[in-house]
Write an enzyme that holds these catalytic residues in place. Sequence first.
Site, PDB file in Angstrom:
ATOM      1  NE  ARG A  86     -24.530 -14.046  82.544  1.00  0.00           N
ATOM      2  CZ  ARG A  86     -25.751 -13.175  82.955  1.00  0.00           C
ATOM      3  NH1 ARG A  86     -26.276 -12.812  84.146  1.00  0.00           N
ATOM      4  NH2 ARG A  86     -25.466 -12.440  81.891  1.00  0.00           N
ATOM      5  CE1 TYR A 216     -26.793 -22.941  76.745  1.00  0.00           C
ATOM      6  CE2 TYR A 216     -26.014 -20.930  77.464  1.00  0.00           C
ATOM      7  CZ  TYR A 216     -25.852 -21.551  76.567  1.00  0.00           C
ATOM      8  OH  TYR A 216     -25.698 -21.377  75.506  1.00  0.00           O
ATOM      9  CE  LYS A 225     -20.043 -14.258  83.306  1.00  0.00           C
ATOM     10  NZ  LYS A 225     -19.355 -13.266  82.822  1.00  0.00           N
ATOM     11  CG  HIS A 245     -18.643  -8.888  82.968  1.00  0.00           C
ATOM     12  ND1 HIS A 245     -19.987  -9.084  82.838  1.00  0.00           N
ATOM     13  CD2 HIS A 245     -18.140 -10.058  82.450  1.00  0.00           C
ATOM     14  CE1 HIS A 245     -19.762  -9.566  82.259  1.00  0.00           C
ATOM     15  NE2 HIS A 245     -18.580 -10.366  81.461  1.00  0.00           N
ATOM     16  CB  SER A 267     -23.967 -10.524  79.350  1.00  0.00           C
ATOM     17  OG  SER A 267     -23.424 -10.730  80.898  1.00  0.00           O
ATOM     18  CB  ALA A 268     -24.862 -11.070  74.254  1.00  0.00           C
ATOM     19  CB  CYS A 269     -22.174  -5.193  75.366  1.00  0.00           C
ATOM     20  SG  CYS A 269     -23.512  -5.912  75.846  1.00  0.00           S
ATOM     21  CG  ASP A 294     -16.576 -13.189  80.832  1.00  0.00           C
ATOM     22  OD1 ASP A 294     -17.106 -12.419  80.179  1.00  0.00           O
ATOM     23  OD2 ASP A 294     -16.802 -13.878  81.468  1.00  0.00           O
ATOM     24  NE  ARG A 385     -22.605 -17.383  75.945  1.00  0.00           N
ATOM     25  CZ  ARG A 385     -22.334 -16.077  76.427  1.00  0.00           C
ATOM     26  NH1 ARG A 385     -20.704 -15.262  76.949  1.00  0.00           N
ATOM     27  NH2 ARG A 385     -23.046 -14.901  76.783  1.00  0.00           N
TER      28      ARG A 385
HETATM   29  P1  GTP Z   1     -20.029 -12.075  77.126  1.00  0.00           P
HETATM   30  O1  GTP Z   1     -19.557 -13.408  76.983  1.00  0.00           O
HETATM   31  O2  GTP Z   1     -21.714 -12.320  77.299  1.00  0.00           O
HETATM   32  O3  GTP Z   1     -19.494 -11.784  78.631  1.00  0.00           O
HETATM   33  O4  GTP Z   1     -20.440 -11.284  75.914  1.00  0.00           O
HETATM   34  P2  GTP Z   1     -19.141 -10.525  75.426  1.00  0.00           P
HETATM   35  O5  GTP Z   1     -18.885  -9.416  76.085  1.00  0.00           O
HETATM   36  O6  GTP Z   1     -17.745 -10.996  75.016  1.00  0.00           O
HETATM   37  O7  GTP Z   1     -19.717 -10.005  73.785  1.00  0.00           O
HETATM   38  P3  GTP Z   1     -18.512 -10.384  72.458  1.00  0.00           P
HETATM   39  O8  GTP Z   1     -17.576  -9.283  71.769  1.00  0.00           O
HETATM   40  O9  GTP Z   1     -19.279 -11.505  72.158  1.00  0.00           O
HETATM   41  O10 GTP Z   1     -19.875 -10.117  71.256  1.00  0.00           O
HETATM   42  C1  GTP Z   1     -21.635  -9.707  71.250  1.00  0.00           C
HETATM   43  C2  GTP Z   1     -22.429  -9.651  70.121  1.00  0.00           C
HETATM   44  O11 GTP Z   1     -21.791  -7.904  69.885  1.00  0.00           O
HETATM   45  C3  GTP Z   1     -21.571 -10.530  69.335  1.00  0.00           C
HETATM   46  O12 GTP Z   1     -22.990 -10.750  68.431  1.00  0.00           O
HETATM   47  C4  GTP Z   1     -20.917  -9.740  67.979  1.00  0.00           C
HETATM   48  O13 GTP Z   1     -21.047  -9.886  66.941  1.00  0.00           O
HETATM   49  C5  GTP Z   1     -21.447  -7.714  68.850  1.00  0.00           C
HETATM   50  N1  GTP Z   1     -20.607  -6.674  68.502  1.00  0.00           N
HETATM   51  C6  GTP Z   1     -19.244  -6.933  68.983  1.00  0.00           C
HETATM   52  N2  GTP Z   1     -18.308  -5.840  68.932  1.00  0.00           N
HETATM   53  C7  GTP Z   1     -19.300  -5.312  68.415  1.00  0.00           C
HETATM   54  C8  GTP Z   1     -19.266  -3.851  67.702  1.00  0.00           C
HETATM   55  O14 GTP Z   1     -17.708  -3.533  67.474  1.00  0.00           O
HETATM   56  N3  GTP Z   1     -19.888  -3.544  66.586  1.00  0.00           N
HETATM   57  C9  GTP Z   1     -20.902  -3.672  66.466  1.00  0.00           C
HETATM   58  N4  GTP Z   1     -22.494  -3.242  66.267  1.00  0.00           N
HETATM   59  N5  GTP Z   1     -20.949  -5.531  67.066  1.00  0.00           N
HETATM   60  C10 GTP Z   1     -20.430  -5.621  68.098  1.00  0.00           C
HETATM   61  C1  SPV Z   2     -22.182 -13.388  80.517  1.00  0.00           C
HETATM   62  O1  SPV Z   2     -23.460 -13.532  80.989  1.00  0.00           O
HETATM   63  O2  SPV Z   2     -21.389 -12.938  80.780  1.00  0.00           O
HETATM   64  C2  SPV Z   2     -21.521 -14.715  79.557  1.00  0.00           C
HETATM   65  C3  SPV Z   2     -21.626 -15.785  79.544  1.00  0.00           C
HETATM   66  O3  SPV Z   2     -20.224 -14.419  79.889  1.00  0.00           O
HETATM   67  S1  SPV Z   2     -22.223 -17.269  81.234  1.00  0.00           S
HETATM   68  O4  SPV Z   2     -21.100 -17.561  80.962  1.00  0.00           O
HETATM   69  O5  SPV Z   2     -23.188 -17.448  80.520  1.00  0.00           O
HETATM   70  O6  SPV Z   2     -22.502 -16.378  82.034  1.00  0.00           O
HETATM   71 MN    MN Z   3     -19.515 -12.671  80.199  1.00  0.00          MN
END
Ligand code: GTP
Ligand code: SPV
Ligand code: MN
Length: 601
Positions: A86, A216, A225, A245, A267-269, A294, A385
């Site tokens: 994004r 993307y 989003k 979210h 995101s990615a947390c 999500d 992804r």
């Molecule tokens: P978006 O799709 O971007 O919204 O991300 P998300 O919030 O769904 O995050 P996702 O579950 O894909 O996790 C993102 C990253 O964090 C990955 O690399 C996971 O391996 C890592 N992760 C997820 N849960 C944990 C956790 O409990 N502990 C740790 N250390 N890492 C984690």
């Molecule tokens: C985020 O960034 O929170 C996502 C991935 O879920 S995207 O759909 O690219 O925004």
């Molecule tokens: Mn997301």
Amino acid sequence: MTNPAPAIFPPSGIGDATPTNQAVLDWVHDIAALTEPENIFWCDGSERENEFLIAESLNQNVLIKLNQQKVPRSYLHRSNPNDVARVEQCTFVCTPTKEEAGPTNNWSEPSEMYAKLRGLLKGAMRGRTLFVIPYMMGPSDSPLTKVGFEITDSKYVVLNMRIMTRMGEIALKRLGNDPNAEWNRGVHSLLDINPERRFICHFPQDNTIISVGSGYGGNVLLSKKCLALRIGSYLARTQGWMAEHMLILGVESPEGRKHYVAAAFPSACGKTNFAMLIPPAHFKGWKVTTVGDDIGWMQIRDGRLYAVNPENGYFGVVPGTSYKSNPNAMKSIAHDTIYTNVALTDDDDVWWEGKDGPAPSHAVDWRGNDWTPESKEKAAHPNSRFTTPMRNNPKLDSDVEKGDGVPISAIIFGGRRSDTVPLVYQAFDWNHGVYLGATMASETTAAATGAVGKVRRDPMAMLPFCGYNIGQYFQHWLDIGKRLSSPPLIFNVNWFRKGVKGQFLWPGFGENMRVLKWIIDRCEGTGGALKSPIGWLPSPHDLDLAELDIDHKCVAEILGIDHEEWAKELAEHKIFFDSLGGVVPKQLLDQRERVAARFKE
Ligand code: GTP
Ligand code: SPV
Ligand code: MN
């Protein structure tokens, strides 16, 4: 002079979900006249159409065929290396006044932005096919469900939207023929994938999205989003519901008592991982099921919040996904999946950093270059992804299609914080919980372009996704609270706290069940807690840590609050609120004063 009407493509009866609603037909006609495509393709979402588009995509190298024994009906896509996440700096909320977009959004005056975008779109689809995607967000019988149309010149977008949304006839039926029906207009064109000509623009008052110059994820799958969060949050405020979210999960005890929780992490947390959690062996008989990973849309019924997942699939982070960290995700992506920007092995399988087993001795990386374990570059892009249907998830919740939604017992906020923020704590009440959400912060990740690992405030994980003034958004949360007679309890979690050596203090993933269990205990009125200045904190013996190999010192450290760190944190909250230029509701400013006062008690 008007252009001759573009041919309908393909002629074979594939893709014939032509809407009958005249407003939609007129809009498609206007966009076609502007973009001058060679053909118009009305997508119906059928299996036959999908096969046709996959075959075309393979021919044109939009997709790479994977080893069909290893990953049946799955494909790899490589995006332009300048287009991998994004782009918040290119994302705009276009409202008549800057104040309506608020201090956290890039703003442009609508007529100016329309003029600029029309200039970019003029003739942009010459020699290309214009696809019209009718789609529906939400279960078919839900009052929250929305209809959208996305026009795009990208086959990759069509293939992904078929997984991510309920696409085709079902959306046309829901829309019907009413010329005044509410529906979202989405226009997307790849243009020439040039970051200089990349704009993701929202016109909330017109229920319109225009996205150009990217191919993307969140930039182009306009359902996600753009509609479900940015336009969605705007509609939610005016219509009295919430677009968040948030993942939604179900958790059932061995006795059969079931709760649902919703959790907002940036995101990615960790949303997808938490939504698919598998309880450790010690929690025999406990079941966790996924409603969504999500986005959560929530409405009030009988004084409670009920949530639906508007999506139909998962667009999830690949790196780090393994049978160890997330077996349900691994099973989900074992077939019928589109992979974007992962590595390709010599036997046409997919690979990424953190996958089970040893790294391949040779692979082709996400850019298409040779890769070996000695290479300095990552084989898979950190924001690579998967796109996979939610039906692939073996732990899909049985009420995922329930139109009224599932009742939410707890809302959890959480960010990626190396320090300061304990593993879990509970807000004293709804308004205090809103304060926790409004002041949450997280280290930035690869999900958006820009610096990674920088702590920034990301209120309710909605900083990049709130489609209107953030002050009004906070007020909307406070107002919703007033309408709830049984509000969800509100918690904050942090899986990412680190020790002095930089190691994570908490094992995370499946072990997060221990935190979830405490949250459920609190909802049921059975869990113990200690009162602290920041909220209710579990003591080590309030958490079930049986059979967990963890140092007791570690546990005390992750559950602890350091007064010096919190003095800094509270100062940061003030700086953040001040930076918003007077839009923060007084109740939230008061909440900060109260936390500060409790530290002095
Ligand atoms: P978006 O799709 O971007 O919204 O991300 P998300 O919030 O769904 O995050 P996702 O579950 O894909 O996790 C993102 C990253 O964090 C990955 O690399 C996971 O391996 C890592 N992760 C997820 N849960 C944990 C956790 O409990 N502990 C740790 N250390 N890492 C984690
Ligand atoms: C985020 O960034 O929170 C996502 C991935 O879920 S995207 O759909 O690219 O925004
Ligand atoms: Mn997301």
